[in-house]
Design an enzyme around this catalytic site. Structure first.
Site, mmCIF file in Angstrom:
data_model
loop_
_atom_site.group_PDB
_atom_site.id
_atom_site.type_symbol
_atom_site.label_atom_id
_atom_site.label_comp_id
_atom_site.label_asym_id
_atom_site.label_seq_id
_atom_site.Cartn_x
_atom_site.Cartn_y
_atom_site.Cartn_z
ATOM 1 N N CYS A 181 0.826 -1.203 0.000
ATOM 2 C CA CYS A 181 0.000 0.000 0.000
ATOM 3 C C CYS A 181 0.869 1.265 0.000
ATOM 4 O O CYS A 181 1.500 1.562 -1.008
ATOM 5 C CB CYS A 181 -0.984 -0.036 1.163
ATOM 6 S SG CYS A 181 -2.396 1.058 0.903
ATOM 7 N N GLU A 196 -2.740 -9.111 3.124
ATOM 8 C CA GLU A 196 -3.069 -9.672 4.443
ATOM 9 C C GLU A 196 -4.555 -9.618 4.739
ATOM 10 O O GLU A 196 -5.020 -10.171 5.753
ATOM 11 C CB GLU A 196 -2.298 -8.908 5.527
ATOM 12 C CG GLU A 196 -2.872 -7.553 5.921
ATOM 13 C CD GLU A 196 -2.637 -6.428 4.917
ATOM 14 O OE1 GLU A 196 -3.159 -5.316 5.135
ATOM 15 O OE2 GLU A 196 -1.922 -6.661 3.906
ATOM 16 N N HIS A 209 -4.054 -4.892 -0.124
ATOM 17 C CA HIS A 209 -3.680 -5.483 1.160
ATOM 18 C C HIS A 209 -3.747 -7.006 1.069
ATOM 19 O O HIS A 209 -4.803 -7.602 1.266
ATOM 20 C CB HIS A 209 -4.610 -4.979 2.273
ATOM 21 C CG HIS A 209 -4.344 -3.565 2.660
ATOM 22 N ND1 HIS A 209 -3.484 -3.219 3.676
ATOM 23 C CD2 HIS A 209 -4.792 -2.399 2.129
ATOM 24 C CE1 HIS A 209 -3.430 -1.898 3.776
ATOM 25 N NE2 HIS A 209 -4.208 -1.381 2.850
#
Length: 359
Positions: free
Chosen positions: A246, A332, A330
């Site tokens: 990001c 994750e 993202h």
């Protein structure tokens, strides 16, 4: 009590204000299309200084609980929803969303026509606004925007001091520009021994951690306003396998000579489709950013690894020779789908030499 959200052009959206009159929120207004994961959104440091509008109409039905938090507390300036559920249907440890926000003195505006508000944002782009109780007049409310400034946002959300998370595997140093817990969790799951450094750490500070690899984390604000972090970013790129996420992706672009530019209303949600050109597959991803990288000046050294299928913006770059990989989304999740968790595996294989020294 009654309240409202008012933009600088005078456009106003009324609703029910939950909170003290002293908690008025101000900031950029962004909308997020995720159907679940509101606590993760609220506690993502990348939302520092922003008022978040959730487009899904029913919010709060499963409450809040410690395991869902992405950081120590909510970073948003305020939350706007259509319908707020006051009694969560979840396990006994769950607390009502309004109670959770009140504990951190964060205002909430409910009973709002969030569809009309989202249409306004899509038409006008990301705009600044103030969220206040009805007892405060429009002129007084808008005056609170006078000193609004996000240029030092990263330095307000970063860790004040280095810390470590033990693990048996490779040494990974994370530059904390507003890192989410989920990023640290995914590295920990893969055995990494983690050192987290503040955003202002110098190249010498980074070198002292003797990393096998470096992660440049997510974070808030305009990447072009923090040139002071770029020497450390460049040092990481020159000396270690590096993975940018990001804001970290945007900083890699800037450090390598690219430019970044603002998106009209950003990408905020948990259902954004990307194409991974290397893997030849479509990914559904979690996104939260208001800026993108123009990779045109990088193509002699980098290939575009990921592309957003809605607007064709660059969502990831990969160095043609050196072990550098960065992604705009993202991987994750937190919240969102896990389609791109394999990028953590790819990075760590590069760190350990299993990928032949190339990200």
């Amino acid at each position: 009590m009654q309240g409202y959200l008012i933009f600088a052009d005078g456009t106003r959206f009324d609703g029910t204000y939950v909170g003290s009159e002293d908690w008025a929120g101000r900031g950029e207004v962004v909308f997020n299309t995720a159907m679940t994961g509101y606590q993760e959104i609220l506690t993502d440091p990348s939302y520092f200084g922003q008022i978040v509008v959730l487009t899904y109409p029913l919010i709060g039905n499963y409450g809040t609980f410690a395991e869902a938090a992405e950081s120590l507390y909510p970073w948003v300036e305020g939350l706007v929803v259509h319908r707020l559920e006051s009694q969560p249907s979840h396990h006994p440890e769950a607390h009502p969303l309004a109670e959770y926000l009140s504990a951190y003195q964060k205002p909430l505006l409910t009973d709002v026509d969030t569809r009309a508000l989202t249409r306004y944002l899509r038409e006008h782009g990301t705009e600044r606004a103030v969220m206040v109780p009805a007892s405060i007049g429009p002129d007084e409310a808008l005056a609170r925007l006078a000193d609004y400034d996000l240029r030092d946002a990263v330095f307000k959300v970063t860790t004040p001091a280095p810390y470590e998370i033990g693990g048996p595997g490779p040494r990974i140093t994370v530059m904390d520009y507003g890192v989410k817990n989920s990023i640290l969790t995914e590295l920990t799951k893969r055995g990494a021994a983690i050192t987290v450094l503040p955003a202002g750490a110098s190249p010498e500070d980074l070198a002292k951690t003797r990393p096998d690899g470096v992660v440049l984390s997510n974070g808030p604000g305009d990447p072009a306003t923090i040139p002071e972090v770029l020497p450390t970013v460049r040092y990481a790129l020159e000396h270690y396998p590096t993975f940018g996420i990001c804001l970290g992706h945007q900083l890699i672009g800037l450090a390598e000579g690219a430019r970044t530019y603002p998106l009209k209303f950003g990408h905020h949600g948990a259902n954004h489709p990307l194409f991974d050109h290397r893997a030849g597959r479509v990914l559904i991803t979690s996104q939260n950013h208001g800026y993108a990288v123009d990779a045109a000046t990088l193509k002699d050294r980098y290939e575009v690894r990921l592309t957003h299928l809605h607007d064709q913006t660059v969502e990831g770059i990969r160095h043609r020779e050196r072990p550098i990989l960065s992604v705009q989304h993202h991987p994750e999740a937190g919240p969102g789908p896990s389609d791109s968790l394999y990028l953590f595996d790819e990075f760590l294989k590069t760190v350990t030499g299993e990928e032949g020294g190339h990200a």
